[in-house]
Each structure stands twice: as C-alpha cells, then as structure tokens.
Design an enzyme around this catalytic site. Structure first.
Site, PDB file in Angstrom:
ATOM      1  N   PRO A 158      24.747  49.439 102.570  1.00 55.50           N
ATOM      2  CA  PRO A 158      24.312  47.961 102.234  1.00 55.50           C
ATOM      3  C   PRO A 158      23.062  47.530 103.032  1.00 55.50           C
ATOM      4  O   PRO A 158      22.419  46.609 102.579  1.00 55.50           O
ATOM      5  CB  PRO A 158      25.481  47.378 103.181  1.00 55.50           C
ATOM      6  N   HIS A 159      22.360  48.462 103.897  1.00 60.22           N
ATOM      7  CA  HIS A 159      20.918  47.778 104.620  1.00 60.22           C
ATOM      8  C   HIS A 159      20.208  48.998 104.769  1.00 60.22           C
ATOM      9  O   HIS A 159      20.452  49.844 105.673  1.00 60.22           O
ATOM     10  CB  HIS A 159      21.361  47.268 106.036  1.00 60.22           C
ATOM     11  N   TYR A 160      18.908  49.205 104.129  1.00 58.16           N
ATOM     12  CA  TYR A 160      17.838  49.991 104.513  1.00 58.16           C
ATOM     13  C   TYR A 160      18.433  51.467 104.673  1.00 58.16           C
ATOM     14  O   TYR A 160      18.054  52.346 105.654  1.00 58.16           O
ATOM     15  CB  TYR A 160      17.258  49.787 105.847  1.00 58.16           C
ATOM     16  N   ASN A 161      19.048  52.168 103.713  1.00 59.87           N
ATOM     17  CA  ASN A 161      19.628  53.176 103.719  1.00 59.87           C
ATOM     18  C   ASN A 161      18.864  54.228 102.740  1.00 59.87           C
ATOM     19  O   ASN A 161      18.472  53.772 101.751  1.00 59.87           O
ATOM     20  CB  ASN A 161      21.193  53.253 103.377  1.00 59.87           C
ATOM     21  N   GLY A 186      20.128  51.151 108.334  1.00 56.29           N
ATOM     22  CA  GLY A 186      18.822  51.955 108.831  1.00 56.29           C
ATOM     23  C   GLY A 186      19.264  53.449 108.925  1.00 56.29           C
ATOM     24  O   GLY A 186      18.681  54.146 109.224  1.00 56.29           O
TER      25      GLY A 186
END
Length: 224
Positions: free
Chosen positions: A121-124, A140
């Site tokens: 969901p976030h900055y992967n 991250g």
C-alpha cells in the site's frame, strides 16, 4: 529436498487466477521467467463481461478501481475488486495482481504474481517476486532483485547455497506473511507462511514458516 520452499507448502493455489502457471514447477523461482507469456495466454480467455482489455495486453476487472494517476504497462492482469487507487502507483508490466488487492501510492510492480488479498500500500518496490495470499508489505518495505555483483541469485537454505539460475529474483512470500515497515528483502529471500518480519530488517535466504524474524541471527518460532 527443499520441501519447505515448494509451492505446495508456501501458497494456497485456490487464491490466484494464475494457479496453472505453477503446475509444472515445484519451486516458485521457476515460475518467474514464465509470467509474461502466461499473462498473454490467460488474458485471451478472460470474460469480456468481467474484464476490459486495454491496448491489447492489459486486462482490468470491471470491478477494480484504478486511480487516474496510476501508470499501467502491459502485459498485466488486475483482478476483481482490486484497488490501484493511490497516487502514482506504477505497474511496469508482467504483473498478475489478484482479487481484493491494494496497490498503493508510489508502489512499483514488475514481473510479479500477487495472490488474492495482497496489500502493497505505501512506497513499496516489488520486482521478480511472488506474494502469497493475504501477505502484506509495510510502508517503505522493498524487494531487492539484483545482487550488487550482478551474479546469479542464490538462496541460503539451512547452510546450503541453492543456485536459482536467475540474475533477477526478489522475494517469495508465503501466505499471511507480514513484512515490517522499511525492511529490505534481499535477492533470493523466501519466507514461509504466517511469518512476521520486524520493521527495519534486512532479510536474506530462507526463513521458516510460523516465525518472527527479529534479525538474521534471531529468528524465533511463534507461540501457537
């Protein structure tokens, strides 16, 4: 040999549209070179009532939600009720994204299979990898898919080094794996089902199922 890393012990094959790609492969890394061709064949069989075909090689379920800022390159299949809804999601191609998944802001996918209910969901960054049913990567956390010396990827397995024959391989996550925020999954990482990885971890090699990864020298079995 290497039974813990076999597909049958990592994944629930009823939770992916791509289960047929695993039929002739005991181990997940054997699947990675086949993803592109498989998508192109599978896409032709998908119902026009359920999927829109874009640019000839991108199939998106009509029930999926795609943000106007998302960038999607084929070949690619995006499953039912999946959300690619957050800012600047980037699918670079050769991606099978399952049903009820979340591909979030500034997340990048390339040459991957995401089983159903996966969340990135976030900055992967997820490249040359397979993520099992209900696995989740914290904000991250990334897969590193190329060794710094550019040699072929090996997997450390109980003191042995298993050569995959691949120059690019990220991580294999079994069902229900939880990866903590800002962790790095180094090339050739295989994590068994129901294992949790602490935030800020650097993970490599095979991690057994049902464990808590605190650091490479401190992997403990969960109390179940």
């Amino acid at each position: 040999m290497y039974d813990s890393m076999k597909n049958k012990n990592l994944f629930n094959m009823e939770e992916t549209i791509a289960k047929d790609i695993f039929e002739d492969c005991d181990y997940p890394w054997k699947v990675l070179p086949k993803i592109e061709a498989f998508i192109l064949e599978l896409g032709k069989t998908l119902s026009e009532d359920e999927y829109d075909c874009i640019d000839g090689n991108i199939w998106i379920a009509k029930s999926a939600t795609i943000a106007p800022t998302a960038s999607i390159t084929g070949p690619c299949i995006i499953g039912k009720n999946t959300e690619v809804v957050r800012h600047c999601a980037f699918i670079r191609g050769k991606a099978i994204v399952g049903e009820n998944c979340v591909v979030g802001n500034s997340t990048e996918l390339k040459n991957v299979i995401l089983f159903n209910n996966v969340q990135v969901p976030h900055y992967n960054y997820v490249g040359d990898s397979i993520l099992g049913f209900k696995s989740h990567m914290g904000a991250g956390s990334i897969t590193s898919n190329v060794k710094s010396d550019k040699t072929k990827v090996t997997i450390n397995y109980q003191g042995e080094k298993l050569n995959t024959g691949l120059k690019k391989m990220g991580a294999i996550l079994g069902n229900y794996v939880e990866v903590g925020c800002n962790s790095v999954l180094n090339p050739g990482t295989v994590i068994g089902s129901n294992t949790n990885v602490y935030p800020l971890s650097s993970v490599r090699g095979f991690i057994p199922r049902g464990c808590i990864f605190k650091k490479q020298s401190n992997i403990v079995q969960k109390d179940i």
